[in-house]
Design a protein around this motif. Structure first.
Motif, short mmCIF file in Angstrom:
data_model
loop_
_atom_site.label_atom_id
_atom_site.label_comp_id
_atom_site.label_asym_id
_atom_site.label_seq_id
_atom_site.Cartn_x
_atom_site.Cartn_y
_atom_site.Cartn_z
N MET A 1 9.87 -12.05 3.36
CA MET A 1 8.55 -12.40 2.82
C MET A 1 7.60 -11.22 2.93
O MET A 1 7.46 -10.62 3.99
CB MET A 1 7.97 -13.61 3.57
N GLN A 2 6.94 -10.89 1.83
CA GLN A 2 5.92 -9.85 1.84
C GLN A 2 4.63 -10.42 2.43
O GLN A 2 4.23 -11.54 2.11
CB GLN A 2 5.65 -9.37 0.42
N THR A 3 3.98 -9.67 3.32
CA THR A 3 2.69 -10.08 3.88
C THR A 3 1.65 -9.03 3.55
O THR A 3 1.84 -7.83 3.80
CB THR A 3 2.79 -10.25 5.41
N PHE A 4 0.54 -9.48 2.96
CA PHE A 4 -0.60 -8.61 2.69
C PHE A 4 -1.73 -8.97 3.65
O PHE A 4 -2.10 -10.15 3.76
CB PHE A 4 -1.10 -8.77 1.25
N PHE A 5 -2.26 -7.98 4.35
CA PHE A 5 -3.39 -8.19 5.25
C PHE A 5 -4.61 -7.57 4.59
O PHE A 5 -4.66 -6.36 4.36
CB PHE A 5 -3.12 -7.54 6.61
N ILE A 6 -5.61 -8.38 4.27
CA ILE A 6 -6.79 -7.91 3.56
C ILE A 6 -7.87 -7.56 4.58
O ILE A 6 -8.35 -8.43 5.31
CB ILE A 6 -7.32 -8.98 2.58
N ALA A 7 -8.24 -6.28 4.62
CA ALA A 7 -9.17 -5.80 5.64
C ALA A 7 -10.37 -5.10 5.00
O ALA A 7 -10.19 -4.22 4.16
CB ALA A 7 -8.46 -4.84 6.58
N PRO A 8 -11.58 -5.46 5.39
CA PRO A 8 -12.77 -4.81 4.84
C PRO A 8 -13.06 -3.48 5.53
O PRO A 8 -12.74 -3.30 6.70
CB PRO A 8 -13.88 -5.82 5.13
N THR A 9 -13.68 -2.57 4.81
CA THR A 9 -14.06 -1.29 5.41
C THR A 9 -15.44 -1.34 6.04
O THR A 9 -15.82 -0.43 6.77
CB THR A 9 -14.03 -0.16 4.36
N ARG A 10 -16.20 -2.38 5.71
CA ARG A 10 -17.55 -2.56 6.26
C ARG A 10 -17.97 -4.01 6.05
O ARG A 10 -17.24 -4.80 5.47
CB ARG A 10 -18.55 -1.62 5.61
N LEU A 11 -19.16 -4.34 6.52
CA LEU A 11 -19.72 -5.67 6.30
C LEU A 11 -20.09 -5.86 4.82
O LEU A 11 -20.36 -4.89 4.11
CB LEU A 11 -20.97 -5.88 7.15
N ASN A 12 -20.09 -7.12 4.39
CA ASN A 12 -20.61 -7.51 3.08
C ASN A 12 -19.93 -6.82 1.90
O ASN A 12 -20.57 -6.39 0.94
CB ASN A 12 -22.13 -7.26 3.00
N VAL A 13 -18.60 -6.73 1.96
CA VAL A 13 -17.86 -6.17 0.82
C VAL A 13 -17.40 -7.27 -0.14
O VAL A 13 -16.81 -6.98 -1.18
CB VAL A 13 -16.62 -5.37 1.29
N GLY A 14 -17.68 -8.54 0.20
CA GLY A 14 -17.17 -9.65 -0.62
C GLY A 14 -15.74 -9.98 -0.26
O GLY A 14 -14.91 -10.22 -1.14
N LEU A 15 -15.45 -10.01 1.05
CA LEU A 15 -14.07 -10.17 1.51
C LEU A 15 -13.44 -11.48 1.04
O LEU A 15 -12.30 -11.49 0.56
CB LEU A 15 -14.02 -10.08 3.04
N THR A 16 -14.15 -12.58 1.18
CA THR A 16 -13.59 -13.88 0.78
C THR A 16 -13.26 -13.90 -0.71
O THR A 16 -12.19 -14.34 -1.11
CB THR A 16 -14.58 -15.01 1.12
N SER A 17 -14.18 -13.41 -1.52
CA SER A 17 -13.97 -13.40 -2.97
C SER A 17 -12.75 -12.58 -3.36
O SER A 17 -11.91 -13.01 -4.17
CB SER A 17 -15.21 -12.85 -3.68
N VAL A 18 -12.63 -11.38 -2.77
CA VAL A 18 -11.50 -10.51 -3.11
C VAL A 18 -10.19 -11.09 -2.59
O VAL A 18 -9.17 -11.09 -3.29
CB VAL A 18 -11.73 -9.09 -2.55
N THR A 19 -10.21 -11.61 -1.35
CA THR A 19 -8.97 -12.15 -0.78
C THR A 19 -8.45 -13.31 -1.62
O THR A 19 -7.26 -13.37 -1.95
CB THR A 19 -9.21 -12.63 0.67
N LEU A 20 -9.33 -14.24 -1.97
CA LEU A 20 -8.88 -15.38 -2.77
C LEU A 20 -8.55 -14.95 -4.21
O LEU A 20 -7.71 -15.58 -4.86
CB LEU A 20 -9.93 -16.49 -2.76
N GLY A 21 -9.18 -13.87 -4.67
CA GLY A 21 -8.80 -13.31 -5.97
C GLY A 21 -7.38 -12.75 -5.93
O GLY A 21 -6.63 -12.88 -6.89
N VAL A 22 -7.00 -12.15 -4.80
CA VAL A 22 -5.63 -11.67 -4.63
C VAL A 22 -4.65 -12.84 -4.64
O VAL A 22 -3.59 -12.79 -5.29
CB VAL A 22 -5.49 -10.87 -3.30
#
Length: 683
Positions: A1-22
């Motif tokens: 199984m491939q696992t992708f770990f979504i990590a932000p480079t700073r605060l307020n990058v829109g992490l939830t939006s991008v992660t669920l977009g992935v």
């Protein structure tokens, strides 16, 4: 199984939006996706962990609860990090069970909790994940920020696969940034779109703690602009557009009247806020009473207009947990702008899966784009139809033709805050009707149709659109938002006629169940088909399913399974099954089967042992319209299932009907279905 770990480079990058977009992007590829947010972030906005919540609600995933942030902090502070990681990895493995790919959302860097960056690294390392960095493309020195984040992971032995840039301005130079960050690939550039930030009027009301005077469409209307009525009415009128939230003192009768007039004219204003704790003048309120029944919300707040407007500008941009519609738009927008090929590389599938709803919708749109068909919409002055045509034109789904008066269509579009693309084709029936009289007379000469009769029938835009299809000026027709099924089908039967080998026209709905897409037929056309017709419906439905990527396993539904029941109704289904099998031996068909025996594996094995369809049916053929229509609506409403259709089958050219309660998205998907049918009929 491939696992992708979504990590932000700073605060307020829109992490939830991008992660669920992935997640949505991977689902669109037909992959089975697991998701987990191991540790919740600080919950200042709401008491719901939003990533987990939306993954369950929108992506229909079985997601474990996130560990509370204070618990994780405590575990790290008492040097129990190993135990914490073991708990996180156990949770993540459970979330990824049977999945092709697991998406894990990391933590925002938090100056007050310096452990977050290190915990991200350790989680990614423990899960043997490929890290996807998320960065804010609007920030300065973004390349250095990305390099630092990449180095932190690589120094700990964690693979960094790529970076996704969010909130990119219109002039963002992707090539220049790629050159600066070297070998790390950019896996997507998500453009900033202010429309996706628009809060609902209820979100503003809650933020202001405002009193609700008129509820209206408080939960549906969105705020795209705040208009402070501090100037003369002519200046205010220019800004009375869809999405405008009017802020005014209650004693500005001129502003109130102008707002009421705009609402009465169909302008979808976000609402009216009365400041200084004022009220509407009783005479003015009585005069404008009808305007406040159009759906415009009216609120009252204690502050002055300036402080109220300032407070509105500070409404949190995070999507509220109950705003499913907005998050769906955000997710889909992000998914469309990601490099799906880069995400897909290295993902090893575990075998064939049912076609998932996201994959079905995605493939539907992609196939329609590739088909590039011209689809006529006879209900060209209907607001939902106009909206759908604009969406199809902008997304390249189909080349739509609206039948209607241009001035009327432009006025309706303007009242909804929509801009008609210059390329969207509009034909005025009054100007083109006469040119179809002679071809129609020729088509119906065996029925003795005269020119006068033809001209009279062509006054119906559905007939006009059907004639355009009959003489190959368009590739398909979609109608029904304000017409009955009979109004749509009758001209098609007269002018288009059935396809070779078909004796009837039937319909199917594509039912987007949580785990897979099922096909239901016939739920819209034939009231009481006989055994021969039912067999034909079964074959038509099976081939329709196959054409749209669904492996057809056809269950002929009845109140009895196998040989256990007797009676006219079950005998008809039994006979239809035998006819269908004899005519189409290559198809997998079984019946009669009760619905539970067709859909639930354990029940199917018990009631119909040895059946290749029982318990795993993908196509359900109902014995009559009463059963089919009732079942599809019961499933749709009680299980909150999206249904696409009805799609008509058996015609020589594609004509499709809409439910009169159809939403804009329903119309868009039906247009896409029609375009794909047109392409397939050429083959």
């Amino acid at each position: 199984m491939q696992t992708f770990f979504i990590a932000p480079t700073r605060l307020n990058v829109g992490l939830t939006s991008v992660t669920l977009g992935v997640v949505r992007c991977l689902q669109n590829q037909g992959l089975k996706v697991g998701f987990v947010k191991p540790v919740a972030q600080d919950r200042n906005v709401c008491d719901v962990e939003r990533s987990t919540h939306f993954a369950r609600q929108i992506c229909q995933l079985d997601v474990p609860d996130a560990l509370p942030a204070n618990y994780a902090i405590e575990q790290v502070s008492i040097d129990e990090t190993d135990d914490l990681l073991e708990e996180i990895i156990t949770m993540s493995m459970a979330a990824g069970k049977d999945a092709d790919v697991l998406v894990v959302e990391g933590l925002h860097p938090d100056p007050s909790n310096p452990f977050t960056t290190q915990l991200n690294t350790e989680m990614a390392l423990g899960l043997q994940a490929t890290v996807i960095l998320v960065s804010d493309a609007s920030e300065k020195n973004i390349s250095e920020e990305i390099k630092i984040a990449e180095r932190q992971f690589r120094n700990e032995g964690v693979q960094v696969g790529g970076v996704i840039l969010n909130k990119a301005p219109a002039d963002f130079d992707k090539a220049a940034l790629q050159a600066e960050i070297g070998e790390l690939k950019i896996w997507g550039v998500v453009q900033f779109d202010s429309k996706l930030l628009a809060p609902r009027t209820i979100d503003v009301a809650l933020h202001l703690n405002a009193e609700i005077i008129v509820k209206g469409e408080l939960t549906k209307r969105r705020v795209s602009e705040t208009v402070v009525a501090a100037r003369a009415v002519p200046e205010v009128i220019r800004r009375l557009k869809p999405g405008a939230l009017i802020v005014s003192s209650g004693d500005r009768d001129d502003v109130i009247l102008a707002t009421a007039l705009a609402a009465s004219n169909g302008v979808q204003l976000a609402g009216l806020i009365l400041t200084h704790n004022t009220e509407l003048n009783e005479t003015v309120r009585a005069f404008t009473e009808m305007a406040f029944h159009t759906g415009i919300p009216v609120l009252r707040t204690e502050g002055d207009s300036f402080s109220t407007a300032l407070a509105i500008s500070q409404v949190p941009t995070a999507v509220p947990a109950d705003d499913k519609d907005r998050m769906s738009l955000v997710m889909n927008s992000v998914a469309e702008q990601l490099d799906s090929d880069a995400l897909h590389v290295g993902v090893q599938t575990k075998g064939a899966h049912h076609l998932s709803p996201p994959a079905f919708r995605y493939q539907l749109i992609q196939k329609a784009r590739n088909a590039n068909k011209r689809i006529v919409l006879p209900e060209g002055e209907e607001p939902r139809t106009i909206n759908a045509a604009i969406a199809c034109e902008e997304k390249g789904i189909a080349r739509c033709v609206l039948l209607g008066n241009r001035a009327v269509i432009e006025g309706i579009a303007a009242s909804q805050g929509l801009t008609l693309p210059a390329s969207l084709e509009i034909l005025d029936p009054e100007e083109i009707r006469a040119q179809y009289v002679a071809p129609m007379v020729e088509l119906r000469k065996s029925k003795g149709l005269t020119e006068i009769q033809a001209l009279r029938q062509l006054e119906d835009n559905v007939v006009l659109g059907t004639m355009m299809l009959a003489i190959d000026e368009v590739d398909g027709l979609v109608s029904g938002a304000i017409h009955t099924t009979a109004n749509t089908i009758r001209p098609a039967l007269q002018l288009i006629k059935t396809a070779p080998g078909s004796s009837i026209v039937s319909s199917v709905f594509f039912m987007l169940m949580p785990e897979q897409v099922l096909v239901y037929g016939d739920c819209a056309v034939n009231p009481n088909p006989d055994a021969d017709q039912l067999a034909e419906i079964a074959a038509q439905s099976a081939y329709s399913a196959k054409a749209f990527g669904i492996d057809p396993k056809v269950a002929m539904i009845s109140y009895s399974t196998g040989q256990s029941g007797t009676g006219v109704d079950v005998d008809k289904v039994r006979s239809a099954t035998e006819i269908a099998k004899a005519r189409h031996p290559q198809l997998m068909i079984d019946g009669p089967l009760q619905y539970d025996a067709a859909s639930v594996l354990e029940v199917g094995q018990q009631k119909a042992p040895g059946s290749l369809v029982a318990g795993q049916a993908t196509v359900f053929v109902f014995p009559d319209l009463n059963t089919g229509n009732t079942t599809y609506k019961a499933v749709q409403r009680s299980a909150d299932v999206v249904s696409v259709g009805p799609m008509l089958q058996g015609l020589r050219k594609p004509v499709n009907d809409l439910s009169r309660g159809a939403l804009v998205d329903d119309i868009v998907f039906t247009i896409a279905l029609t375009a794909i049918q047109a392409e397939q009929m050429l083959g």
